[in-house]
Design a protein around this motif. Sequence first.
Motif, PDB file in Angstrom:
ATOM      1  N   LEU A   1       0.842  -1.186   0.000  1.00  0.00           N
ATOM      2  CA  LEU A   1       0.000   0.000   0.000  1.00  0.00           C
ATOM      3  C   LEU A   1       0.882   1.243   0.000  1.00  0.00           C
ATOM      4  N   ILE A   2       0.711   2.070  -1.019  1.00  0.00           N
ATOM      5  CA  ILE A   2       1.379   3.372  -1.084  1.00  0.00           C
ATOM      6  C   ILE A   2       0.317   4.420  -0.787  1.00  0.00           C
ATOM      7  N   SER A   3       0.417   5.078   0.356  1.00  0.00           N
ATOM      8  CA  SER A   3      -0.618   6.031   0.753  1.00  0.00           C
ATOM      9  C   SER A   3       0.016   7.312   1.269  1.00  0.00           C
ATOM     10  N   SER A   4      -0.612   8.429   0.947  1.00  0.00           N
ATOM     11  CA  SER A   4      -0.097   9.731   1.386  1.00  0.00           C
ATOM     12  C   SER A   4      -0.768  10.218   2.664  1.00  0.00           C
ATOM     13  N   ASP A   5      -1.651   9.411   3.249  1.00  0.00           N
ATOM     14  CA  ASP A   5      -2.413   9.846   4.419  1.00  0.00           C
ATOM     15  C   ASP A   5      -2.513   8.696   5.421  1.00  0.00           C
ATOM     16  N   ASP A   6      -2.103   8.938   6.666  1.00  0.00           N
ATOM     17  CA  ASP A   6      -2.097   7.885   7.677  1.00  0.00           C
ATOM     18  C   ASP A   6      -3.510   7.390   7.989  1.00  0.00           C
ATOM     19  N   GLY A   7      -4.464   8.326   8.046  1.00  0.00           N
ATOM     20  CA  GLY A   7      -5.831   7.933   8.362  1.00  0.00           C
ATOM     21  C   GLY A   7      -6.426   7.032   7.294  1.00  0.00           C
ATOM     22  N   ARG A   8      -6.220   7.389   6.050  1.00  0.00           N
ATOM     23  CA  ARG A   8      -6.747   6.574   4.953  1.00  0.00           C
ATOM     24  C   ARG A   8      -6.015   5.246   4.861  1.00  0.00           C
ATOM     25  N   ALA A   9      -4.711   5.270   5.130  1.00  0.00           N
ATOM     26  CA  ALA A   9      -3.946   4.026   5.134  1.00  0.00           C
ATOM     27  C   ALA A   9      -4.471   3.080   6.207  1.00  0.00           C
ATOM     28  N   GLY A  10      -4.818   3.637   7.366  1.00  0.00           N
ATOM     29  CA  GLY A  10      -5.378   2.811   8.433  1.00  0.00           C
ATOM     30  C   GLY A  10      -6.702   2.192   8.046  1.00  0.00           C
ATOM     31  N   ARG A  11      -7.542   2.956   7.344  1.00  0.00           N
ATOM     32  CA  ARG A  11      -8.838   2.445   6.897  1.00  0.00           C
ATOM     33  C   ARG A  11      -8.654   1.303   5.913  1.00  0.00           C
ATOM     34  N   ILE A  12      -7.719   1.456   4.975  1.00  0.00           N
ATOM     35  CA  ILE A  12      -7.465   0.400   3.990  1.00  0.00           C
ATOM     36  C   ILE A  12      -6.902  -0.834   4.675  1.00  0.00           C
ATOM     37  N   SER A  13      -6.026  -0.642   5.643  1.00  0.00           N
ATOM     38  CA  SER A  13      -5.469  -1.776   6.393  1.00  0.00           C
ATOM     39  C   SER A  13      -6.570  -2.554   7.100  1.00  0.00           C
ATOM     40  N   THR A  14      -7.527  -1.816   7.658  1.00  0.00           N
ATOM     41  CA  THR A  14      -8.660  -2.468   8.329  1.00  0.00           C
ATOM     42  C   THR A  14      -9.476  -3.296   7.344  1.00  0.00           C
ATOM     43  N   LEU A  15      -9.713  -2.740   6.149  1.00  0.00           N
ATOM     44  CA  LEU A  15     -10.479  -3.467   5.136  1.00  0.00           C
ATOM     45  C   LEU A  15      -9.756  -4.739   4.697  1.00  0.00           C
ATOM     46  N   VAL A  16      -8.440  -4.665   4.567  1.00  0.00           N
ATOM     47  CA  VAL A  16      -7.667  -5.849   4.199  1.00  0.00           C
ATOM     48  C   VAL A  16      -7.774  -6.906   5.284  1.00  0.00           C
ATOM     49  N   ALA A  17      -7.655  -6.471   6.551  1.00  0.00           N
ATOM     50  CA  ALA A  17      -7.721  -7.411   7.672  1.00  0.00           C
ATOM     51  C   ALA A  17      -9.087  -8.073   7.777  1.00  0.00           C
ATOM     52  N   GLN A  18     -10.140  -7.344   7.401  1.00  0.00           N
ATOM     53  CA  GLN A  18     -11.493  -7.893   7.486  1.00  0.00           C
ATOM     54  C   GLN A  18     -11.705  -9.060   6.542  1.00  0.00           C
ATOM     55  N   GLU A  19     -10.895  -9.117   5.494  1.00  0.00           N
ATOM     56  CA  GLU A  19     -11.025 -10.229   4.547  1.00  0.00           C
ATOM     57  C   GLU A  19     -10.603 -11.553   5.186  1.00  0.00           C
TER      58      GLU A  19
ATOM     59  N   HIS B   1      -8.081  -1.914 -11.889  1.00  0.00           N
ATOM     60  CA  HIS B   1      -8.907  -1.938 -10.685  1.00  0.00           C
ATOM     61  C   HIS B   1      -8.918  -0.528 -10.101  1.00  0.00           C
ATOM     62  N   VAL B   2     -10.099   0.093 -10.062  1.00  0.00           N
ATOM     63  CA  VAL B   2     -10.208   1.484  -9.644  1.00  0.00           C
ATOM     64  C   VAL B   2     -11.365   1.635  -8.648  1.00  0.00           C
ATOM     65  N   LEU B   3     -11.083   2.317  -7.541  1.00  0.00           N
ATOM     66  CA  LEU B   3     -12.107   2.660  -6.562  1.00  0.00           C
ATOM     67  C   LEU B   3     -11.956   4.135  -6.209  1.00  0.00           C
ATOM     68  N   SER B   4     -13.026   4.741  -5.706  1.00  0.00           N
ATOM     69  CA  SER B   4     -12.953   6.140  -5.275  1.00  0.00           C
ATOM     70  C   SER B   4     -13.067   6.200  -3.754  1.00  0.00           C
ATOM     71  N   TRP B   5     -12.634   7.343  -3.191  1.00  0.00           N
ATOM     72  CA  TRP B   5     -12.728   7.545  -1.753  1.00  0.00           C
ATOM     73  C   TRP B   5     -13.994   8.318  -1.416  1.00  0.00           C
ATOM     74  N   PRO B   6     -14.700   7.944  -0.341  1.00  0.00           N
ATOM     75  CA  PRO B   6     -14.418   6.858   0.607  1.00  0.00           C
ATOM     76  C   PRO B   6     -14.663   5.490  -0.023  1.00  0.00           C
ATOM     77  N   ILE B   7     -13.809   4.538   0.314  1.00  0.00           N
ATOM     78  CA  ILE B   7     -13.880   3.212  -0.297  1.00  0.00           C
ATOM     79  C   ILE B   7     -15.082   2.449   0.243  1.00  0.00           C
ATOM     80  N   ASP B   8     -15.872   1.932  -0.687  1.00  0.00           N
ATOM     81  CA  ASP B   8     -17.005   1.099  -0.314  1.00  0.00           C
ATOM     82  C   ASP B   8     -16.487  -0.281   0.116  1.00  0.00           C
ATOM     83  N   GLU B   9     -16.907  -0.725   1.280  1.00  0.00           N
ATOM     84  CA  GLU B   9     -16.398  -1.972   1.848  1.00  0.00           C
ATOM     85  C   GLU B   9     -16.678  -3.168   0.946  1.00  0.00           C
ATOM     86  N   ALA B  10     -17.889  -3.263   0.424  1.00  0.00           N
ATOM     87  CA  ALA B  10     -18.254  -4.400  -0.438  1.00  0.00           C
ATOM     88  C   ALA B  10     -17.470  -4.354  -1.749  1.00  0.00           C
ATOM     89  N   ALA B  11     -17.310  -3.153  -2.304  1.00  0.00           N
ATOM     90  CA  ALA B  11     -16.569  -3.024  -3.564  1.00  0.00           C
ATOM     91  C   ALA B  11     -15.099  -3.407  -3.367  1.00  0.00           C
TER      92      ALA B  11
END
Length: 402
Positions: A6-24, A102-112
Amino acid sequence: MLDILLISSDDGRAGRISTLVAQENSGHRLRTIRAGAARLAEYRESVQQAELLIIDDVHLQQRDLAAVETIVASAPRLSCLLVTPSLSQEWLVAAMRVGVRHVLSWPIDEAAFAAELSLIGEKKAAGTGRESRMVSFLSPRGGSGTTLITVNLAYALACERGKRTLVVDLSRQFSDAHLMLADRPPAATLVDLCAQVDRLDGAFFDACAMHVHPNLDVLAGASDPVKAADIRATQVERILSLVTPRYDAVLVDLGRFVDPISMLALDRSTDIGVVLRQNIPHLHTGRRLVDILRELGYPASKLRVVLNEYDKGASVDIATLTNALGVRVAHRLPRDDKHACQAIEQGAPLLEVARSSALAQGIDALVDLLWPKPAEASTSVLSRLFASKPAAATKRARKTES
């Protein structure tokens, strides 16, 4: 399990993406680097060790996609998921042009997000399955013969080569590929399958596909262009990921479409058949189509220009086409209105209707071009040399005895 960077410019958004990955809960490995897309080149080595690169840049601009293109091109087996400011057609096309699928927009939809990870995982798993080749056919103008070529090529592969073959009709304007192979309506179409994609597995697909020959199946296209508008790229991606490893050959009729959905097939294709005819409209639109395909990253070596209804005396000759397109004509199919119309009207392949016709023979030659037969071991010089030894030895033995 995926190795994700994950290459992210924002700690908060990086944390959200990390959570989504862990939920899988799929055992994915996640590494995170704090950076923007413009700095991707600095992390080339880390990128090349990953299977999935997620790029999330708060200030992402389309001009930053040049860095994304460079890094994606350096790792052909890498999947890339880009988080963009929006999912507008402009952003989707821009992402596709640099090789991102593979393209998504922010805020990232969990199901998508879960669906994208699942698709990427399926593609990774499919890479370890049977060897399968996909060939897609498209044309810049309607009535060019892409459907006729696709279905008859598939039938020849199934019947004469014994290859397990699938036709996918991705033309979304009154699709009719199945009508050239069977005289019955399909149990389900691409639209139906996409609407129930959550149920998709091998058994469900087999129930939806038309089985027109022991080696040939057809996924019928959308007969209603209004309903076809509901088809989503993620749905088609999931279908292709499932079916491709199940067949030796997958032939896709794209009609005139070049968009994010058709690009899913183009990306997977070992060859892209560009079907043209010898007239000025095809000359101009054909050149534009080839230019678009190149802009999208498809090399000229992947393009196979198929000249349909070839006329030796036409004013637009092969030399003119080659000079205009910058790609040589790979194959010529003769004009054979009688047998082509006969096959279409009967809803039967050319091999059944007119096996000895020039057009059927042209289709056979196209099979040989796209699926060359394995070279047989030569039995000429060496075999004759060794075959002569016993006779020579016998002659010498008799001479010695005498």
